[in-house]
Design an enzyme around this catalytic site. Structure first.
Site, mmCIF file in Angstrom:
data_model
loop_
_atom_site.group_PDB
_atom_site.id
_atom_site.type_symbol
_atom_site.label_atom_id
_atom_site.label_comp_id
_atom_site.label_asym_id
_atom_site.label_seq_id
_atom_site.Cartn_x
_atom_site.Cartn_y
_atom_site.Cartn_z
ATOM 1 N N ASP A 37 -40.237 -0.963 27.226
ATOM 2 C CA ASP A 37 -40.448 0.345 26.585
ATOM 3 C C ASP A 37 -40.904 1.439 27.542
ATOM 4 O O ASP A 37 -40.806 2.617 27.214
ATOM 5 C CB ASP A 37 -41.395 0.234 25.385
ATOM 6 C CG ASP A 37 -42.792 -0.233 25.739
ATOM 7 O OD1 ASP A 37 -43.023 -0.639 26.899
ATOM 8 O OD2 ASP A 37 -43.665 -0.205 24.848
ATOM 9 N N HIS A 38 -41.393 1.092 28.720
ATOM 10 C CA HIS A 38 -41.758 2.054 29.775
ATOM 11 C C HIS A 38 -42.279 1.265 30.955
ATOM 12 O O HIS A 38 -42.171 0.027 30.963
ATOM 13 C CB HIS A 38 -42.792 3.088 29.289
ATOM 14 C CG HIS A 38 -43.969 2.481 28.601
ATOM 15 N ND1 HIS A 38 -44.948 1.777 29.262
ATOM 16 C CD2 HIS A 38 -44.326 2.463 27.285
ATOM 17 C CE1 HIS A 38 -45.850 1.346 28.397
ATOM 18 N NE2 HIS A 38 -45.502 1.740 27.187
ATOM 19 N N CYS A 62 -46.026 3.965 24.527
ATOM 20 C CA CYS A 62 -45.236 3.312 23.490
ATOM 21 C C CYS A 62 -44.829 4.210 22.328
ATOM 22 O O CYS A 62 -43.636 4.296 21.995
ATOM 23 C CB CYS A 62 -45.970 2.085 22.974
ATOM 24 S SG CYS A 62 -47.688 2.363 22.529
ATOM 25 N N GLU A 69 -42.857 -5.071 26.432
ATOM 26 C CA GLU A 69 -43.761 -3.933 26.566
ATOM 27 C C GLU A 69 -44.353 -3.822 27.967
ATOM 28 O O GLU A 69 -44.682 -4.825 28.599
ATOM 29 C CB GLU A 69 -44.892 -4.040 25.532
ATOM 30 C CG GLU A 69 -44.344 -4.082 24.112
ATOM 31 C CD GLU A 69 -45.411 -3.854 23.066
ATOM 32 O OE1 GLU A 69 -46.452 -3.253 23.374
ATOM 33 O OE2 GLU A 69 -45.184 -4.278 21.922
ATOM 34 N N ASP A 70 -44.458 -2.578 28.405
ATOM 35 C CA ASP A 70 -45.272 -2.245 29.574
ATOM 36 C C ASP A 70 -44.824 -2.955 30.858
ATOM 37 O O ASP A 70 -45.661 -3.485 31.591
ATOM 38 C CB ASP A 70 -46.746 -2.587 29.313
ATOM 39 C CG ASP A 70 -47.339 -1.820 28.142
ATOM 40 O OD1 ASP A 70 -46.570 -1.182 27.414
ATOM 41 O OD2 ASP A 70 -48.563 -1.872 27.960
#
Length: 625
Positions: free
Chosen positions: A236-237, A75, A36-37
């Site tokens: 995810d980004h 997300c 994540e992130d």
């Protein structure tokens, strides 16, 4: 696959089982390692500070993508694009932690895998803006694991690490490994000790996420499954630091992305696949669902918007990849972006709000607070001021080869007009092809869908005149253009979304714009559509004459109560009250009494009204709006 099989889910199981060319044991295992992130701050992408041995080793054996984009920079919408194969702007799921249904012919992609015998596990995050069904996963929990499958059953398994999440970047105390003195602070962030600490801690957390992925690969190897398993590893980004997460520029959308195909399954690899190689193909998260189906021997359904880049049904490479941002928590915005791999073009359809609209969760990160304090004190550079400035530019254009931080807007530069025109047209063509529903106010979108799927509106031109609504949004948001007469002509349009954009266009143009259309804006306070009444009240209350304030406040007060108007009307009404500041002081006591649990269509919406209520009743003049 027959049309009946492709468009009627109730027949899918029989169709897939009957038409399958291989038995389940002859299909590859597919492992997704996600984190994540975090952006492409990994060793394989040339970052000298990164400690990412798992990703780097996988890239050395497999193939990495130079330009992979998350479809949305936060997300829930990003994961919605993944699980559906649809852009959130066309499904209606672009807004952060929302909920929309899908048309009956559409299923979440793991359901297709289950129909051909895959054991499907997710460990553990879902966060979809669309409902799942009991058929989506065999297990989705912290205990979910491919080990629980039947003997010789192929698996599709997702393991997600939260170690690099935004919340972990600011967690103190932290045992530092990366030296803050060594990090590169992007030009849009102030170079202070606390900002360096956030960036250094981010690198440490990315390393921890990489170690989680390494443990999952070890499990595969120990079970003797490494040569039977195709592996994907991606985040995810972009990073959880401000101006990455939540913002649909390259800094918020580019992700590290690597795939590994063991020799047994090399025939399913992308055409350009070479161990240790790089792909220049542009890919986005909407491409993941059709790609996995293609790897599993399932022809991707025609309704999916993504393109398979591996497996039996490889689609031609696109010339562009697209992204977008909608509402972020309680903060309304609409931004589209597109890249050809070198240039990034952004179109701001709500330029009247800054990139940095106040989201309390984002302000828990020291970088955000320090950055804002320096901007308020007049200590921010030009590059550091863009994030906070209002209005935003209607159009932005960046050259990643000379400006990787995306701080030099080339949209007005004469030499770049051909590039601007090309990317602008590419975006317009794609939006029109999909007939995006994101140009409807969220409340209007759900009201028109009337309990059905918002995506179905794209097929109903009588119910959703896309071309007129989109044209109105384009006209309204070009605030630098002299188009007030044309915009005023839309204030009496038969469609409420066209009227909404016309009213909002005058709000964007400030005092002069509101005065120009004042009489019609006053009439729009009685509009049948809540979104139009709210926009008119916002415009008149903020930029109108003194006599306009009282009727504007009556409208906003009547629609701010979620128990009466629903949460999706209450959000923009409360946003307008907040923007009016002292002008709306008489409504503060009323706002404090609101039942903020009322009018919530789904629990995913329940935090937004309470946050706005708190902001209004405990407002700070230094916060961005």
């Amino acid at each position: 696959m027959s049309l009946l099989c492709r468009f009627a889910p109730r027949f899918l199981l029989a169709c897939l089982l009957t038409g399958a060319a291989a038995v389940a044991s002859d299909r590859p295992n597919i492992l997704w390692l996600t984190s994540e992130d975090h952006g492409p701050h990994v060793g394989a992408y040339g970052d000298p500070l990164a400690r990412t041995p798992t990703f780097d080793a996988l890239a050395a054996r497999g193939m990495a993508y130079r330009r992979a984009w998350s479809t949305h920079p936060v997300c829930a919408p990003a994961r919605t694009a993944i699980i559906t194969g649809l852009h959130g702007t066309s499904s209606g799921g672009v807004h952060m932690r929302s909920m929309v249904s899908l048309p009956p012919e559409m299923m979440l992609f793991p359901e297709y895998l289950g129909a051909v015998g895959y054991y499907r596990t997710n460990n553990v995050k879902e966060d979809y803006n669309v409902p799942k069904t009991p058929r989506t996963w065999d297990e989705s929990s912290a205990r979910a694991h491919w080990r629980n499958r039947a003997a010789n059953q192929p698996f599709f398994a997702v393991f997600n690490s939260t170690k690099s999440h935004e919340s972990q970047i600011r967690l103190r105390p932290h045992e530092a490994i990366t030296s803050p003195a060594r990090v590169r602070v992007p030009s849009y962030h102030p170079d202070t000790p606390d900002v360096r600490q956030d960036w250094a801690q981010y690198y440490d957390k990315v390393s921890e996420a990489d170690a989680d992925a390494g443990q999952r690969l070890k499990e595969i190897a120990d079970a003797g499954l490494a040569e039977d398993t195709i592996v994907f590893y991606f985040s995810d980004h972009g990073s959880g630091l401000p101006r990455s997460k939540r913002w649909p520029s390259n800094s918020g959308l580019q992700v590290p992305f690597v795939v590994y195909f063991p020799p047994k399954w090399r025939h399913l690899a992308p055409p350009e696949y070479a161990p240790g190689g790089w792909s220049d193909r542009l890919i986005g998260f909407v491409d993941l669902a059709p790609t996995v189906l293609s790897l599993a021997g399932i022809e991707p359904p025609a309704w999916m918007e993504g393109r398979a880049y591996a497996g039996r049904w490889v689609a031609p490479a696109p010339a562009y990849v697209h992204g977008s941002r909608g509402r972020m928590d309680e903060r309304i915005d609409l931004v589209y972006s597109v890249t050809d791999g070198r240039y990034v073009y952004l179109r701001n359809f709500r330029p009247e709000v800054s990139q940095a609209q106040y989201i309390s969760y984002q302000f828990e990160t020291p970088t955000t607070r320090i950055w804002r304090e320096r901007y308020d004190a007049g200590q921010a550079t030009e590059a550091q001021s863009i994030f906070w400035r209002v209005p935003k530019a209607s159009e932005e254009l960046y050259d990643l080869t000379t400006d990787p931080d995306e701080v030099r807007n080339l949209a007005a530069a004469p030499d770049y007009q051909p590039v601007l025109a090309r990317l602008r047209e590419a975006m317009r063509t794609e939006i029109t092809r999909r007939r995006d529903v994101a140009f409807l106010p969220e409340e209007d979108m759900h009201r028109r869908a009337a309990g059905a799927a918002p995506a179905e509106l794209a097929r109903q031109p009588d119910h959703y005149p896309f071309e007129r609504v989109y044209a109105a949004a384009e006209l309204a948001s070009r605030i630098e253009a002299d188009n007030r007469n044309e915009l005023r002509g839309l204030l009496d349009d038969a469609d409420p979304a066209v009227r909404f954009w016309a009213v909002t266009g005058f709000l964007m143009r400030g005092r002069d714009g509101v005065e120009f259309a004042r009489e019609i804006l006053l009439a729009r306070l009685q509009d049948p559509a809540p979104s139009v009444r709210i926009a008119a009240a916002h415009a008149l209350g903020l930029h109108g004459r003194a006599a306009d304030l009282a009727p504007a406040l009556v409208v906003l007060g009547s629609l701010a109560d979620p128990a009466r108007s629903g949460v999706l009307a209450a959000i923009p009404a409360l946003t307008a009250i907040e923007a009016l500041g002292p002008k709306a002081a008489e409504l503060r006591e009323f706002v404090a009494t609101l039942n903020d649990d009322a009018g919530v269509p789904h629990e995913r919406f329940k935090t937004y009204v309470p946050r706005l209520v708190k902001s209004i009743t405990q407002s700070s003049p230094s916060l961005p709006r």
